[in-house]
Design a protein around this motif. Sequence first.
Motif, mmCIF file in Angstrom:
data_model
loop_
_atom_site.group_PDB
_atom_site.id
_atom_site.type_symbol
_atom_site.label_atom_id
_atom_site.label_comp_id
_atom_site.label_asym_id
_atom_site.label_seq_id
_atom_site.Cartn_x
_atom_site.Cartn_y
_atom_site.Cartn_z
ATOM 1 N N TYR A 1 8.789 -5.303 -13.751
ATOM 2 C CA TYR A 1 7.912 -5.736 -14.840
ATOM 3 C C TYR A 1 7.794 -7.256 -14.921
ATOM 4 O O TYR A 1 6.765 -7.780 -15.366
ATOM 5 N N GLU A 2 8.802 -7.984 -14.489
ATOM 6 C CA GLU A 2 8.686 -9.441 -14.387
ATOM 7 C C GLU A 2 7.597 -9.819 -13.391
ATOM 8 O O GLU A 2 6.767 -10.703 -13.655
ATOM 9 N N GLN A 3 7.597 -9.142 -12.240
ATOM 10 C CA GLN A 3 6.577 -9.416 -11.233
ATOM 11 C C GLN A 3 5.190 -9.014 -11.721
ATOM 12 O O GLN A 3 4.199 -9.720 -11.490
ATOM 13 N N GLN A 4 5.108 -7.904 -12.415
ATOM 14 C CA GLN A 4 3.828 -7.459 -12.953
ATOM 15 C C GLN A 4 3.286 -8.472 -13.953
ATOM 16 O O GLN A 4 2.097 -8.827 -13.921
ATOM 17 N N GLU A 5 4.158 -8.957 -14.835
ATOM 18 C CA GLU A 5 3.748 -9.939 -15.842
ATOM 19 C C GLU A 5 3.294 -11.243 -15.204
ATOM 20 O O GLU A 5 2.391 -11.915 -15.713
ATOM 21 N N LYS A 6 3.883 -11.601 -14.075
ATOM 22 C CA LYS A 6 3.508 -12.840 -13.367
ATOM 23 C C LYS A 6 2.195 -12.712 -12.607
ATOM 24 O O LYS A 6 1.721 -13.693 -12.022
ATOM 25 N N GLY A 7 1.625 -11.516 -12.594
ATOM 26 C CA GLY A 7 0.347 -11.322 -11.932
ATOM 27 C C GLY A 7 0.439 -10.859 -10.495
ATOM 28 O O GLY A 7 -0.556 -10.906 -9.751
ATOM 29 N N ALA A 8 1.619 -10.394 -10.074
ATOM 30 C CA ALA A 8 1.778 -9.884 -8.713
ATOM 31 C C ALA A 8 0.883 -8.664 -8.509
ATOM 32 O O ALA A 8 0.530 -7.948 -9.453
ATOM 33 N N ASN A 9 0.508 -8.419 -7.265
ATOM 34 C CA ASN A 9 -0.274 -7.237 -6.925
ATOM 35 C C ASN A 9 0.676 -6.047 -6.859
ATOM 36 O O ASN A 9 1.387 -5.846 -5.875
ATOM 37 N N VAL A 10 0.705 -5.264 -7.922
ATOM 38 C CA VAL A 10 1.652 -4.165 -8.072
ATOM 39 C C VAL A 10 0.897 -2.841 -7.985
ATOM 40 O O VAL A 10 -0.031 -2.599 -8.760
ATOM 41 N N THR A 11 1.278 -1.994 -7.047
ATOM 42 C CA THR A 11 0.605 -0.704 -6.886
ATOM 43 C C THR A 11 1.629 0.394 -6.594
ATOM 44 O O THR A 11 2.695 0.133 -6.035
#
Length: 290
Positions: free
Chosen positions: A50-60
Amino acid sequence: MNKVAIMTDSNSGISLQQAKEMNCFMLNMPININQNTYIENENIEVSFFYEQQEKGANVTSSQPSIASLMNMWEEILKEYDEIVYIPMTSALSGSCQSAMSFAQEFDGKVQVVDNHRISVTQLLSVMDALSMAEKGYGAKEIKERLEKEAYDASIYITVDTLKYLQKGGRITPAVALLGSMLHIKPVLTIQGEKLDTCSKARGMKSAFRIMVEHLKEDFDTRFKEIDEDHELALGLAYTYMSEEDISKWKLKLQEQFPDLPFYSAPLTMSIGCHVGPGALGVALIVKHKE
């Protein structure tokens, strides 16, 4: 008597420790972050995701590899005669249909169930399958019964942010912007086949109240009459939030249906890709009596 193994995937919300205690097998689902693949319950922490998602990472989310799935089946069949595999609903992922195709290579020894469930509703399906296996049901019979009972559940979900529904194309940027400005929370429902919007609310408390109202309506209509072999259960599902908040929502939900057996499970990262942190789901599920 044939030995039937029950297997599910990590979208059931069952932890590795719970799977061990329940005597079921778990396939951990892959998650992609900026083209790097991680495996739930193996090499990624929920907080990191969720840290990566919040930072705008491409999460799939992603489907498990053919090799990982079929190798697992082969290992299980060294000890068991048959397998019942209960993956997440085909309405939200192609992994179920893929598994059905791969299972054809096992001459009927692997039965893949598409009973249109996720998280806590999927958990209850696993529990029912384990109970039937203990009673001597064969794999095909368990599959047929679970699929027959697939729609005997209601789940309602709301999200803390509209950002990820917009990113996934479920709402437009204009709707997401207006909703964020007005603190609007959509109430989504899974009634078997797909995820649909059924209501809107101003704030999480209001969304929770509306979800409970929907459950009460289902309680009085869809689930009014249940045969003597089944009972109605209450469920709570959630993505990343504090333990304090999880406990609060559990208590509030149980207060509304104090006489029902209660179960909870996280909405795992595969679902978190689409709804983000802080999402909350409530459910009513018809389950087999123990």
